[in-house]
Design an enzyme around this catalytic site. Structure first.
Site, mmCIF file in Angstrom:
data_model
loop_
_atom_site.group_PDB
_atom_site.id
_atom_site.type_symbol
_atom_site.label_atom_id
_atom_site.label_comp_id
_atom_site.label_asym_id
_atom_site.label_seq_id
_atom_site.Cartn_x
_atom_site.Cartn_y
_atom_site.Cartn_z
ATOM 1 N N ASP A 12 -8.086 2.449 10.444
ATOM 2 C CA ASP A 12 -6.852 3.233 10.498
ATOM 3 C C ASP A 12 -6.953 4.570 9.769
ATOM 4 O OD1 ASP A 12 -5.574 1.515 12.165
ATOM 5 O OD2 ASP A 12 -4.579 0.391 10.580
ATOM 6 N N ASP A 30 0.820 -1.216 0.000
ATOM 7 C CA ASP A 30 0.000 0.000 0.000
ATOM 8 C C ASP A 30 0.850 1.261 0.000
ATOM 9 O OD1 ASP A 30 -2.327 -1.533 0.182
ATOM 10 O OD2 ASP A 30 -2.302 -1.503 2.376
ATOM 11 N N ARG A 83 -1.527 4.301 16.155
ATOM 12 C CA ARG A 83 -1.794 5.226 15.061
ATOM 13 C C ARG A 83 -1.646 6.705 15.440
ATOM 14 N NH1 ARG A 83 -0.324 1.296 12.904
ATOM 15 N NH2 ARG A 83 -1.487 0.061 11.401
ATOM 16 N N SER A 106 -3.065 -10.549 6.272
ATOM 17 C CA SER A 106 -2.668 -9.153 6.434
ATOM 18 C C SER A 106 -2.326 -8.952 7.909
ATOM 19 C CB SER A 106 -3.832 -8.252 6.009
ATOM 20 O OG SER A 106 -3.696 -7.003 6.630
#
Ligand code: ARG
Length: 397
Positions: free
Chosen positions: A122, A13, A93, A171
């Site tokens: 996220d 990504d 985060r 993932s």
């Protein structure tokens, strides 16, 4: 040329995002990788960034800050979203976002960027954390171009971006506080996670020998394991190892994401599981019945806010202040027994303990005069009895 600063993990990504920002936005890209204990090869990530043509790359070790500023408050809040998830990803985060903003200020950048999709939590956490410390525009190409994995691979190949072609089975997102495993076969919520989904936990450890561990807390903060004082990062790392070895800390549940989707989530959180189990048990010993009741409500609210990306919401700070206020007596030692993948508190002690053995004992030497209880019980039930009589509820004819 104008610069964008990107939170960069080196995965598919964020690699695609580097190229995208360069080609479609005509921006120079500065990449930032924040070490929150994910254990990645940071040199390899730097090399990748360079290969992608980023103008500079930062590796920031934020492990201690992560533990002290995010994980400790989570322990004090016994934070488990929907009673299960220790918030490993959610807590990291806001810190990663903050580091990105710091770099952006230093670099005089004109945009902030992340590689989150529009389906997950996220994006919410990054966007809101960016917005609370900066006015710069936020670029999120994966979301904004509605890119899926196939489209990303195609985009990468067309622009000569080297990507690992080995199809990943899952993932993964991991840091010191836990490892999240999603996707692949796990997308069938009825399918049991295969053993190779787990890296931190020996899921099939059937050893007959239990593992005992004591955790010492000082004002709600873990400070020692088996009487050995440990620094923040060391303590969590150590517990992940010991508890993971004992097979403790696997979580498998259906989770409600912020955006309204349900997802099947599998986690390995050996250290977090032990610490929250121990901490919440110690609290029960040192807090009053009333504190214990409200604390659970506040804890749940804290976890909810942290999960939903509302780290910088004033209510999170208010709830946090309440929780912090309760921790001054959460000092003591908890003994845990781990076996067959489960963990159980088998002992606790504290100088602030409200447990009174002399009163509680059923032995002859009890200092508790039972006769004093009769009047209390009568008054305790009087209002209910009066209401039942008036409303015609008869308990027995
Ligand atoms: N569901 C968790 C959260 O929202 C974990 C997400 C992990 N991400 C991943 N790419 N596996 O915090």
């Amino acid at each position: 040329m104008a610069k964008a600063v990107l939170a960069f993990s080196g995965g598919l990504d964020t690699s695609v995002v580097v190229k995208y920002l360069q080609t479609e936005h005509g921006l120079d890209v500065v990449t930032v990788t924040v070490d929150v204990g994910q254990g990645d090869d940071y040199d390899a990530i730097r090399t990748k960034s360079k290969r992608l043509g980023a103008v500079s790359h930062y590796t920031i070790d934020a492990r201690q800050e992560f533990v002290e500023g995010y994980v400790y408050p989570a322990i004090q809040a016994n934070a488990l979203y929907q009673d299960k998830y220790c918030l490993a990803t959610a807590l990291a985060r806001p810190l990663i976002a903050q580091k990105v903003v710091e770099v952006a200020k230093k670099e005089g950048a004109e945009a902030l960027a992340h590689g989150c999709s529009g389906k997950g939590n996220d994006q919410v956490r990054f966007d809101l954390a960016f917005m609370s410390s900066s006015n710069l525009p936020i670029l999120a190409p994966i979301r904004d171009k509605n890119l899926d994995r196939e489209a990303e691979i195609k985009y990468a190949e067309e622009r000569g971006v080297q990507i690992e072609t080995v199809a990943k089975k899952f993932s993964i997102d991991q840091n010191l506080w836990g490892r999240a495993i999603e996707g692949g076969v796990l997308e069938d919520p009825y399918a049991e996670p295969p053993d190779d989904a787990f890296i931190w936990t020996r899921v099939n450890n059937l050893s007959a020998e239990p593992t005992y561990v004591t955790i010492s807390f000082d004002s709600g903060i873990p400070v020692a394991v088996n009487d050995t004082p440990m620094k923040p990062v060391q303590l969590i790392t150590h517990l992940n190892k010991v508890a993971g070895e004992a097979g403790v800390g696997v979580v498998d549940h259906i989770e409600d994401r912020t955006v309204g989707l349900k997802s099947r989530e599998v986690y390995e959180t050996p250290g977090a599981t032990c610490l929250i189990e121990a901490h919440s048990d110690l609290e029960k010993m040192v807090h009053t019945i009333h504190q214990n009741r409200l604390k659970r409500v506040m804890d749940d609210e804290w976890a909810r806010l942290a999960y939903l990306g509302l780290w910088d919401e004033p209510l999170r700070r208010d709830v946090d202040a309440f929780i912090r206020r309760t921790q001054s007596v959460v000092t003591g030692i908890v003994r845990l027994k781990m076996q067959g993948g489960s963990v159980r508190v088998v002992g606790r002690k504290s100088k602030y303990s409200l447990y009174n053995a002399k009163s509680a004992t059923y032995g002859a030497d009890s200092t508790f005069d039972q006769r004093r209880a009769a009047g209390f019980v009568e008054l305790w039930g009087a209002q209910s009895a009066e209401a039942n009589k008036l409303q015609g509820y008869t308990i027995k004819e």
